[in-house]
Structures are given as C-alpha cells and as structure tokens.
Design a protein around this motif. Structure first.
Motif, PDB file in Angstrom:
ATOM      1  N   GLN A   1       0.590  -1.172   0.007  1.00 53.02           N
ATOM      2  CA  GLN A   1      -0.150   0.072  -0.032  1.00 53.02           C
ATOM      3  C   GLN A   1       0.907   1.362   0.195  1.00 53.02           C
ATOM      4  OE1 GLN A   1      -3.145  -0.290   3.183  1.00 53.02           O
ATOM      5  NE2 GLN A   1      -4.492  -1.127   1.478  1.00 53.02           N
ATOM      6  N   TYR A   2       1.973   1.288   0.762  1.00 56.06           N
ATOM      7  CA  TYR A   2       2.957   2.399   0.803  1.00 56.06           C
ATOM      8  C   TYR A   2       3.470   2.439  -0.708  1.00 56.06           C
ATOM      9  CZ  TYR A   2       2.402   2.814   5.975  1.00 56.06           C
ATOM     10  OH  TYR A   2       1.842   3.133   6.900  1.00 56.06           O
ATOM     11  N   GLU A   3       3.855   1.622  -1.327  1.00 54.08           N
ATOM     12  CA  GLU A   3       4.286   1.715  -2.551  1.00 54.08           C
ATOM     13  C   GLU A   3       3.339   2.032  -3.752  1.00 54.08           C
ATOM     14  OE1 GLU A   3       6.161  -2.263  -3.537  1.00 54.08           O
ATOM     15  OE2 GLU A   3       7.800  -1.970  -2.401  1.00 54.08           O
ATOM     16  N   ARG A   4       2.090   1.670  -3.371  1.00 54.85           N
ATOM     17  CA  ARG A   4       0.881   2.223  -4.091  1.00 54.85           C
ATOM     18  C   ARG A   4       0.842   3.835  -4.259  1.00 54.85           C
ATOM     19  NH1 ARG A   4      -1.716   1.795  -8.811  1.00 54.85           N
ATOM     20  NH2 ARG A   4      -4.166   2.385  -8.615  1.00 54.85           N
ATOM     21  N   LEU A   5       0.988   4.298  -2.994  1.00 54.12           N
ATOM     22  CA  LEU A   5       1.012   5.845  -2.781  1.00 54.12           C
ATOM     23  C   LEU A   5       2.039   6.565  -3.667  1.00 54.12           C
ATOM     24  CD1 LEU A   5       0.296   6.036   1.230  1.00 54.12           C
ATOM     25  CD2 LEU A   5      -1.336   6.318  -0.666  1.00 54.12           C
ATOM     26  N   ILE A   6       3.399   5.953  -3.258  1.00 50.51           N
ATOM     27  CA  ILE A   6       4.545   6.638  -4.150  1.00 50.51           C
ATOM     28  C   ILE A   6       4.344   6.500  -5.631  1.00 50.51           C
ATOM     29  CG2 ILE A   6       6.759   6.197  -4.669  1.00 50.51           C
ATOM     30  CD1 ILE A   6       5.866   7.561  -1.801  1.00 50.51           C
ATOM     31  N   GLU A   7       3.665   5.218  -6.132  1.00 56.31           N
ATOM     32  CA  GLU A   7       3.454   5.063  -7.662  1.00 56.31           C
ATOM     33  C   GLU A   7       2.255   6.127  -8.028  1.00 56.31           C
ATOM     34  OE1 GLU A   7       2.016   1.404 -10.410  1.00 56.31           O
ATOM     35  OE2 GLU A   7       0.851   1.512  -8.227  1.00 56.31           O
ATOM     36  N   VAL A   8       1.212   6.403  -7.370  1.00 54.34           N
ATOM     37  CA  VAL A   8       0.063   7.317  -7.479  1.00 54.34           C
ATOM     38  C   VAL A   8       0.737   8.765  -7.637  1.00 54.34           C
ATOM     39  CG1 VAL A   8      -1.946   8.202  -6.931  1.00 54.34           C
ATOM     40  CG2 VAL A   8      -1.721   5.912  -6.901  1.00 54.34           C
ATOM     41  N   PHE A   9       1.524   9.047  -6.437  1.00 53.89           N
ATOM     42  CA  PHE A   9       2.175  10.382  -6.580  1.00 53.89           C
ATOM     43  C   PHE A   9       3.094  10.677  -7.557  1.00 53.89           C
ATOM     44  CE2 PHE A   9       2.029  10.331  -1.470  1.00 53.89           C
ATOM     45  CZ  PHE A   9       0.618  10.657  -1.636  1.00 53.89           C
ATOM     46  N   LYS A  10       3.921   9.534  -8.065  1.00 50.46           N
ATOM     47  CA  LYS A  10       4.686   9.685  -9.151  1.00 50.46           C
ATOM     48  C   LYS A  10       3.999   9.879 -10.608  1.00 50.46           C
ATOM     49  CE  LYS A  10       8.953   7.277 -10.130  1.00 50.46           C
ATOM     50  NZ  LYS A  10       9.756   6.091 -10.160  1.00 50.46           N
ATOM     51  N   ALA A  11       2.919   9.193 -10.601  1.00 50.05           N
ATOM     52  CA  ALA A  11       2.148   9.317 -11.971  1.00 50.05           C
ATOM     53  C   ALA A  11       1.458  10.596 -12.080  1.00 50.05           C
ATOM     54  CB  ALA A  11       0.986   8.110 -12.034  1.00 50.05           C
ATOM     55  N   HIS A  12       1.051  11.363 -10.872  1.00 51.78           N
ATOM     56  CA  HIS A  12       0.457  12.658 -10.916  1.00 51.78           C
ATOM     57  C   HIS A  12       1.588  13.758 -10.577  1.00 51.78           C
ATOM     58  CE1 HIS A  12      -3.433  11.005 -11.745  1.00 51.78           C
ATOM     59  NE2 HIS A  12      -3.116  10.176 -11.363  1.00 51.78           N
ATOM     60  N   ASP A  13       2.830  13.271 -10.688  1.00 54.75           N
ATOM     61  CA  ASP A  13       3.881  14.427 -10.339  1.00 54.75           C
ATOM     62  C   ASP A  13       3.684  15.122  -9.187  1.00 54.75           C
ATOM     63  OD1 ASP A  13       6.166  15.613 -10.909  1.00 54.75           O
ATOM     64  OD2 ASP A  13       5.292  17.267 -12.027  1.00 54.75           O
TER      65      ASP A  13
END
Length: 420
Positions: free
Chosen positions: A92-104
């Motif tokens: 779940q923490y990795e997912r948060l970073i993934e979403v943050f990365k995708a949306h800059d």
C-alpha cells in the motif's frame, strides 16, 4: 526548483473547522503557483490516493475555496482507514508513491490525528527508501485535543464551545422543571482516552450551583458508590443534577463502561451508550426521573457556533503547512504555541512527525479537582481562550449557507490495484 503538484487529504472524524485548514492549504498554494502546480485532494481521504481517485481543486472558484473556511464536515470526504507498518503493509505504501509519481506530486499534506501523522511520517520514509522525493507535512486535527506538543488541536475549541453552551442551556431547562419533573440530565460527549471535551463543559460553571454538577473523565476510574453519593448531594442541595460524561469513562479495572465489544476501522473499541446506562443507574438507586442526550456528531459538526479562535488556528495551520513544505521541511507538523493567557496570544511552531505519531496527550492531574468530578482553575485558564469569539457562517432564509464543491475527478493514469 522544479514545480510539483500537491496532494491534500482529510482523515478520521471530521470537525467544524477541518475545511478551514483545507482552505488555508489551497489558498496558500495558489499564492505560490511558481512552486506548486495543481492541488489534488483525496476523495475519501487516503483511500483516494490508494485507488487513484483524486479531486482537482483547481476546478473550484476562489469564492468556493474561501467558503470552505465556514463549512463543516469534510469537503473532499474523509475516512477511518489505518495503514499499518511499512513492512507488514508495504504494497500500500508503494502504491501511494506510484500514484504520487504518476501525477507528479511532490507535496503530501495529511490533515488528521495521531494515526494520520504516523501515516505521513511513514510515507516520508518510504519515499526516501524508494528514491522518490516527497515532502510530507501533517496538519493537526482532532476534536479530542489529544495530540502532543501542540498546545491544542483545531476542532477542539469549537466542540468545547458547543458542549459548554449546551450544558448551560440544558441546565436552564432542567432547573425549570426540577420541582415536578426531571431532576437528572446526563450528556455524553466524545473522548475515548482523554477528557478534554468533558472538561470543557466545566466552563459553563461560573458560580456556586451552576451546572455541570458532575463531570466524569476517562482519566478518573469510575466509582459507583462515590458517584451516586455526589448525585444525591447535588439533588438535595440544588434540586437537580446535570452530569457530563466522556464516552471513554472506565471502571477500576480499566474496562470502558460503554464498551459494545465492536471494533472500529482503527481497531479501537466502539463506544457509546454510557449516558443511558448512568441515567438508569440513578433511577434504580435513587429513584429520580431523568433525561439523557448523546452529543455525538452534533458536537463536532456545529459550525454555526464555532469558536473564532478555533477557525483562525485551523486556517493558520493549513497555511503554515504549505509554508513549511516550501522551506524544505519534511516529516513535520505545524503546531500552536501558547505565548500567554491574558491576553491570549499564540504563534505557530513545528514538531517532528516522529514525535507526534501515535502519542496521546491526557488531561494533566492538576486540571482535575481532588474529588474527581470538576475542573480546576488551572484547567479553566487553559480552556477559556479556546472557545472565545464567534465566527458565524453567512445565513439565508434562516439557514447557514455552506460550500458545495464540484469535486471534479482527475483522469486516472494507472491500473487499479486496490479496491476499498
């Protein structure tokens, strides 16, 4: 400095002023368009980040954002959803970073209590571990007033005002009817482990005989015999008795009097029902007719009677969160620092999220009277400035007018990984 987007989310039980903090965040970010791009909000809190359900606050007019300052509830939706430790919940923490990365997204502002500050702290850690720069700033919010380091928490002052006013008004009603009708009124207020909200009712007592006649705190073990003796004493002396009880009152063995046996999403015991229990106990043992009430959501959503101090502090902490982030501060939370009581003066400080996360601030012993049923002068001096001032919302046709957000969704860029 490369311009990054920001993500803001609301967490846990909402307050009358959490949207004032949101207003502070968004308006301040808009003043720094050279450093912060879009401000996205999580639909239903952190769940919005996990499911990539983001709201584009840029689609809201300046007037609508400004109206958040006087609007109760959580404008973007909140949630009770606890992310556990990184190792046990790494995906779940990795997912948060993934979403943050995708949306800059380079800034994460999390508006909540102790569990939320813990989440913000862990996100800063996983970001560093994964090599993704994310500046995490917590924004304090809790009606329970139980966060450490900060002098008080946004949301508490308005609940305190509501409870003190309600106690006084209900007492006038009971006193009017005590000769021939109700002699006992019990009001149950929030407060799982800390009795700050119950203590606030004590502000209604300005002279001998004023209600509340008894306050029950979580910090003081419930003694049935002592309690009933105090009720009997009040009724004989004043002809009625007003009692304010915290939902988190426990017996000498540490068991909640109102523990239903059900757990909430954070794993906490689901409480509620201590007021009718006490009222029926008094009826059974002393024979007095009673009425009881549970302030419940009314106490935390009553924006029409919010304390001006509380509104100003909520907005200021949202503003300060953005300013701290722009200064390069990470894994911190802006705090309220009390400078003086008379006149009341305060300023903004900061605390490390590591020192705030999952730490509860209880009522100091010197704030509770020796008999365990009242607040002391020291407590009164602390509480009094927090309920000062009125900050009424605009009214139309006799009703308050609140912001109605468009909450336009941001286009998704990733495959769904979590269904919550």
């Amino acid at each position: 400095m490369t311009k990054k987007n920001a993500f803001y989310a609301q967490s846990g039980g909402v307050t009358a002023v959490i949207n004032a903090s949101a207003c502070g965040v968004i308006e301040t970010a808009r003043q720094h368009k050279d450093k912060i791009g879009n401000v996205y909000a999580g639909r239903n809190g952190i769940i919005g980040a996990l499911t990539e359900d983001l709201i584009d606050t840029g689609k809201e007019s300046a007037a609508n954002i400004a109206a958040l300052r006087h609007t109760p509830g959580g404008a973007f939706g909140s949630c009770r959803y606890k992310l556990k430790g990184i190792e046990e919940n790494r995906a779940q923490y990795e997912r948060l970073i993934e979403v943050f990365k995708a949306h800059d997204i380079g800034y994460f502002f999390y508006n909540g209590g102790g569990d939320s500050q813990d989440t913000a702290h862990k996100v800063s850690q996983i970001g560093a571990e994964l090599g993704y720069p994310i500046t995490c700033v917590g924004i304090p919010k809790t009606v329970d007033n139980d966060l450490p380091i900060t002098d008080n928490c946004p949301g508490f002052g308005s609940v305190a005002k509501y409870v003190a006013v309600s106690t006084r008004e209900a007492a006038y009603d009971v006193a009017s009817m005590a000769k021939t009708s109700t002699k006992i009124f019990v009001m149950e207020v929030m407060g799982r482990h800390a009795g700050w909200i119950a203590a606030a009712a004590g502000l209604a007592q300005e002279q001998e005989g004023d209600a509340p006649h008894i306050i029950l705190f979580p910090e003081v073990a419930f003694d049935q015999a002592k309690f009933l003796k105090q009720v009997d004493k009040a009724v004989k002396k004043y002809d009625y008795c007003v009692i304010v009880v915290s939902e988190g009152v426990r017996d000498k063995d540490g068991k909640f009097l109102s523990d239903s046996g059900i757990k909430d999403a954070f794993g906490h015991a689901q409480l509620g029902g201590v007021a009718p229990m006490l009222a029926n106990l008094i009826k059974h043992e002393l024979g007095h007719k009673f009425h009881w009430a549970v302030a419940d959501y009314l106490q935390r959503s009553a924006r029409h009677i919010a304390a001006k101090t509380d509104v100003e502090q909520a907005y200021a902490l949202g503003k300060a969160a953005v300013e701290l982030a722009l200064k390069g501060k990470n894994a911190v939370m802006p705090t309220i620092v009390r400078k003086s009581n008379k006149p009341y003066r305060w300023t903004i400080g900061e605390a490390k999220l590591a020192d705030v996360a999952n730490v509860e601030k209880m009522m100091p012993k010197n704030f509770i009277s020796r008999n365990g049923f009242e607040i002391t002068d020291a407590c009164r001096e602390y509480l009094a400035p927090l309920i000062k001032g009125e900050d009424y919302p605009p009214y139309k046709n006799g009703l308050p007018q609140y912001a109605r957000m468009k909450n336009v969704a941001v286009a998704k860029k990733l495959k769904a990984r979590f269904k919550i």
